[in-house]
Scaffold this motif. Sequence first.
Motif, short mmCIF file in Angstrom:
data_model
loop_
_atom_site.label_atom_id
_atom_site.label_comp_id
_atom_site.label_asym_id
_atom_site.label_seq_id
_atom_site.Cartn_x
_atom_site.Cartn_y
_atom_site.Cartn_z
N SER A 264 16.73 84.14 -128.15
CA SER A 264 16.10 83.87 -129.45
C SER A 264 17.01 84.40 -130.56
CB SER A 264 14.74 84.54 -129.53
OG SER A 264 13.88 84.04 -128.52
N PHE A 265 17.43 83.51 -131.45
CA PHE A 265 18.34 83.94 -132.51
C PHE A 265 17.60 84.58 -133.67
CE2 PHE A 265 21.51 83.85 -135.81
CZ PHE A 265 22.71 84.02 -135.12
N GLU A 367 27.21 79.61 -139.67
CA GLU A 367 26.94 78.51 -140.60
C GLU A 367 25.64 77.80 -140.24
OE1 GLU A 367 29.36 74.70 -142.53
OE2 GLU A 367 29.74 75.28 -140.44
N LEU A 368 25.44 77.54 -138.96
CA LEU A 368 24.21 76.89 -138.52
C LEU A 368 23.01 77.81 -138.75
CD1 LEU A 368 22.66 74.63 -137.19
CD2 LEU A 368 23.35 75.51 -134.95
N ALA A 369 23.17 79.10 -138.48
CA ALA A 369 22.07 80.05 -138.71
C ALA A 369 21.69 80.08 -140.19
CB ALA A 369 22.48 81.45 -138.24
N ARG A 370 22.68 80.07 -141.07
CA ARG A 370 22.38 80.05 -142.52
C ARG A 370 21.62 78.79 -142.90
NH1 ARG A 370 27.61 82.38 -142.90
NH2 ARG A 370 28.57 80.32 -143.20
N PHE A 371 22.01 77.67 -142.31
CA PHE A 371 21.32 76.41 -142.60
C PHE A 371 19.85 76.50 -142.19
CE2 PHE A 371 19.85 72.19 -141.32
CZ PHE A 371 20.15 71.43 -142.44
N ILE A 383 11.56 84.02 -144.96
CA ILE A 383 12.97 84.30 -144.68
C ILE A 383 13.09 84.81 -143.24
CG2 ILE A 383 15.02 85.63 -145.33
CD1 ILE A 383 13.91 85.78 -148.15
N LEU A 384 13.74 84.04 -142.40
CA LEU A 384 13.93 84.44 -141.01
C LEU A 384 14.99 85.52 -140.89
CD1 LEU A 384 13.90 80.98 -139.16
CD2 LEU A 384 12.01 82.61 -139.42
N ALA A 385 14.76 86.47 -139.99
CA ALA A 385 15.72 87.55 -139.74
C ALA A 385 16.37 87.34 -138.39
CB ALA A 385 15.02 88.90 -139.78
N PRO A 386 17.69 87.54 -138.30
CA PRO A 386 18.35 87.36 -137.00
C PRO A 386 17.96 88.45 -136.02
CG PRO A 386 19.89 88.28 -138.59
CD PRO A 386 18.63 87.94 -139.35
#
Length: 395
Positions: A264-265, A367-371, A383-386
């Motif tokens: 899970s990212f 980059e994909l995570a930021r998107f 706002i999702l947290a890594p």
Amino acid sequence: MLPEIGPEPAGDGTPFSDLTTMRVGGPAERVLVAHATDELVAYAQGLWDTDEPWMLLGGGSNTVMNDRGFPGTVLLVRTTGIAPVADDALPEGRIRLRVQAGHDWDHLVATCVENGWSGVEALSGIPGLAGAAPVQNIGAYGQELSDVLHSIEFLDRERGHARRIPADALGLAYRDSAIKQGLEGVVLSIDIVLTVGEPTRGARHAAPEVLSEPIAYAQLAGALGVELGDRVPIRELRESVLRLRASKGMVLDAEDRDSWSCGSFFTNPIVTERFARDLPESAPRFPQPVPEPVDAVTTFAELEAGLPVRVPEPEPERMVKLSAAWLIDQAGVRRGFRLPGSGAAISSKHTLAITNQGGATADEVAELARFVVQRVQQEFGVILAPEPNLYGLEL
């Protein structure tokens, strides 16, 4: 015989793409490997004394390193072993185990299931090593490490020596702990307390037929065809969890690119109940425990001792946990999505995992995570947290 935790590093300059399950990241300037606890202690204390940059790395399942690499030393934890601990304070039917920090987590779970010790069976298939488990307070399918953790042996940098810290002093919460919040040191081993299962009536062998802990996760109960709170043979539960995880690409498999990930990212966000009311009715919501109210009465003895008068605190807001996977999917980021020309993609099996489909760079993962973060924020205001540790990368 223990399974191999991972390939031994080639030496200094080993890329993090060889040391992590995401398979991205530049080289480490220097690599040290600790196979014994005294080695682990000596290496860590020596590195602290030099003040050079260094990092501790276990199975690499929760780490994303930038493409430039790490300009310092990486200390790999490879200590292994499981042993019972005598504890007269435990009630009958309980067992305490001491697990070395470098022991493969799923091998630990498999060992417990084979011996009929319940309490971690729903944590089957989680990648990584035992020493990292309390840092993240790992959890899945209705179980968390905090349910069974007794204590940890911790090499405390500030105190300069190892000490045993009880679980209730670690601030364990959802994917969080005092260690994650800044308690600096190295986990040397963990102690867990499990239930010694009783065989079901008519069972020829005790271990295969002992029952699991009560099932606390609806999806798992559904997969087993039982109700929440029911118990099933412990091996049956482990096998079901492994099947569920594999169907989501959450069991490491060199042939399955969807498992080239950190699992899970993103963590499931926890928001106020009031905020959640504005979300669509179909949004999953999981109520969180309400903190116990603090006694606001100050005794005469406390006043005489010079303690301040306690002021009643306002009733805490009720909180709910949301499903990050649902938010991502409903924000229009579907399974298999990737940005043009990128080697990083959302898993084809589960929207919560960012995967390396072959040749991805750390920058492409970020980059994909930021998107994903931007889409969910724009759509729902969340706002999702890594969940993994990011080194030299910004979301």
